[in-house]
Design an enzyme around this catalytic site. Structure first.
Site, mmCIF file in Angstrom:
data_model
loop_
_atom_site.group_PDB
_atom_site.id
_atom_site.type_symbol
_atom_site.label_atom_id
_atom_site.label_comp_id
_atom_site.label_asym_id
_atom_site.label_seq_id
_atom_site.Cartn_x
_atom_site.Cartn_y
_atom_site.Cartn_z
ATOM 1 N N THR A 1 36.218 35.054 4.693
ATOM 2 C CA THR A 1 35.897 33.812 5.405
ATOM 3 C C THR A 1 35.750 32.615 4.467
ATOM 4 O O THR A 1 35.592 31.493 4.933
ATOM 5 C CB THR A 1 34.585 33.962 6.189
ATOM 6 O OG1 THR A 1 33.536 34.328 5.278
ATOM 7 C CG2 THR A 1 34.711 35.021 7.267
ATOM 8 N N LYS A 2 35.809 32.864 3.157
ATOM 9 C CA LYS A 2 35.598 31.778 2.200
ATOM 10 C C LYS A 2 36.912 31.066 1.881
ATOM 11 O O LYS A 2 37.997 31.585 2.130
ATOM 12 C CB LYS A 2 34.957 32.319 0.927
ATOM 13 C CG LYS A 2 33.595 32.977 1.155
ATOM 14 C CD LYS A 2 32.609 32.024 1.798
ATOM 15 C CE LYS A 2 31.202 32.586 1.893
ATOM 16 N NZ LYS A 2 31.069 33.673 2.869
ATOM 17 N N ASN A 3 36.795 29.872 1.288
ATOM 18 C CA ASN A 3 37.987 29.081 0.961
ATOM 19 C C ASN A 3 38.960 29.884 0.118
ATOM 20 O O ASN A 3 40.173 29.872 0.348
ATOM 21 C CB ASN A 3 37.600 27.817 0.191
ATOM 22 C CG ASN A 3 36.694 26.886 0.965
ATOM 23 O OD1 ASN A 3 35.936 27.306 1.826
ATOM 24 N ND2 ASN A 3 36.766 25.600 0.645
ATOM 25 N N HIS B 1 34.646 36.565 -0.006
ATOM 26 C CA HIS B 1 34.832 37.198 1.299
ATOM 27 C C HIS B 1 35.966 36.503 2.037
ATOM 28 O O HIS B 1 36.284 35.335 1.775
ATOM 29 C CB HIS B 1 33.524 37.087 2.091
ATOM 30 C CG HIS B 1 33.529 37.787 3.400
ATOM 31 N ND1 HIS B 1 33.971 37.197 4.564
ATOM 32 C CD2 HIS B 1 33.150 39.041 3.739
ATOM 33 C CE1 HIS B 1 33.860 38.057 5.560
ATOM 34 N NE2 HIS B 1 33.369 39.182 5.088
#
Length: 379
Positions: free
Chosen positions: A183-185, A181
């Protein structure tokens, strides 16, 4: 008013858009093209798993674990209440009952000392969530699972690149799920992966992901026609999404380096301030390596949680809280139940936790503003 500092910002490392253009210009624009193969190889390497399959989301990967476990109505799956709704939804969709167990007050991970008491003759799996990319106490969890003959699934949405006693997160359970997603690293906007550590399950997972057909075997020339052979759904992402993800995964270390530096600076410069005021900071056990997915504070009270969020908002800094406990949510009460130990820690920390801005492009000056905003909070 100073420029806003957002909580999260999706990162582009360099080659992603060129790869996407290349994927769209090829004949393999649907799933399982060359970029899907490359990204899959990189995910498998990072997680240390036996094999992996890209999916359209971590949620879909979790749903695939429920199908692979052959869950039926009334079966039970143990999991923390302090997690994202997808962890429970995937199993409730199959009619299974999420059994919510409390988390530890230090790592905020599933409390391994309360898991065994929650096991019944209907328990089919234990789902662990490596919160903030810090590993659950996996030795204890795996021992309990082996004792009762139940599967362990790692919800590793936060933990790509993390490890436990030298073993990559994703390689420890029977299966693991990853999130890509925005928002992930590492991300591709929306995406995920299923990591499977059993050969038979990996073969079946490939069929489930392709609508229950042996289409992948057909295109490899292993069968003369593809047919409907199992239940399944369309969990396969298009190759342009895999192309974007490939550009991210190839530069994993480049993405991680600034995140780790930001995490370490928060930890270093906030330690004395937090310790003197009874504010909790992340706990990382010695045997764990985390991927700097998140830095959070545990305020002494709910009033201070709300106060700090508002204090930072006045300075144009976004710092959200995390997770309303699933066991107390309307759907949690309807579809799940609480284990015998209750969820007191979960209820408390939900009203205390504040997450700080952390993303690769966060500048030193912006982080200084965040830190100064925290230090100026009247507590």
């Amino acid at each position: 008013m100073p420029d806003p500092i957002v909580f999260s910002k999706a990162y582009i490392s360099g080659d992603e858009l060129a790869y996407v253009a290349q994927a769209f210009s090829s004949s393999a624009v649907a799933g399982d093209g060359p970029f899907t193969a490359r990204a899959t190889e990189l995910v498998t390497k990072l997680t240390g798993g036996l094999g992996s399959l890209l999916t359209t989301s971590c949620t879909h990967a979790l749903e695939m674990t429920a199908l692979l476990l052959d869950l039926a109505p009334g079966d039970e799956v143990i999991m923390p209440s302090f997690t994202f709704v997808s962890t429970a939804n995937a199993y409730a969709l199959r009619g299974a009952v999420p059994v919510f167990v409390d988390v530890r007050p230090d790592t905020l991970n599933l409390d391994e000392t309360q898991v065994e008491a929650a096991i019944t003759d209907r328990t089919k799996a234990i789902v662990v969530v490596h919160y903030a990319g810090v590993a659950v106490a996996m030795d204890e969890i795996l021992a309990i699972a082996a004792k009762y003959g139940v599967a362990v699934v790692e919800d590793n949405a936060h933990g790509l690149g993390g490890s436990y006693k030298g073993r990559p997160l994703g390689s420890l359970g029977l299966m693991a799920t990853q999130s890509f997603h925005g928002t992930k690293n590492v991300h591709c906007g929306e995406g995920g992966a299923l990591v499977v550590n059993d050969t038979d399950l990996l073969h079946r997972a490939e069929i489930i992901r392709e609508k229950g057909t042996n289409r992948s075997q057909f295109f490899r020339g292993q069968v003369d026609k593809y047919r409907w052979v199992d239940i399944g759904s369309s969990y396969l992402p298009a190759d342009p999404l895999a192309a974007f993800l490939t550009g991210q995964l190839e530069r994993f270390d480049q993405i991680q380096a600034p995140r780790l530096a930001i995490w370490e600076r928060y930890d270093r410069e906030l330690a004395d301030w937090a310790g003197a005021r009874g504010i909790g900071v992340p706990t990382v056990p010695e045997e764990c390596v985390h991927p700097a997915h998140m830095y959070y504070l545990l305020m002494p009270s709910h009033e201070h949680q709300l106060g700090l969020i508002a204090h930072l908002r006045e300075r144009n800094i976004t710092a959200p809280f995390h997770y309303i406990p699933l066991h107390s949510a309307p759907a949690g009460e309807k579809y799940g139940r609480v284990g015998p130990g209750g969820c007191d820690v979960t209820e408390r920390i939900s009203g205390q936790l504040v997450r700080l801005p952390l993303f690769s492009q966060l500048t030193e000056e912006e982080q200084t503003r965040v830190i100064e905003g925290l230090l100026s909070y009247p507590i």
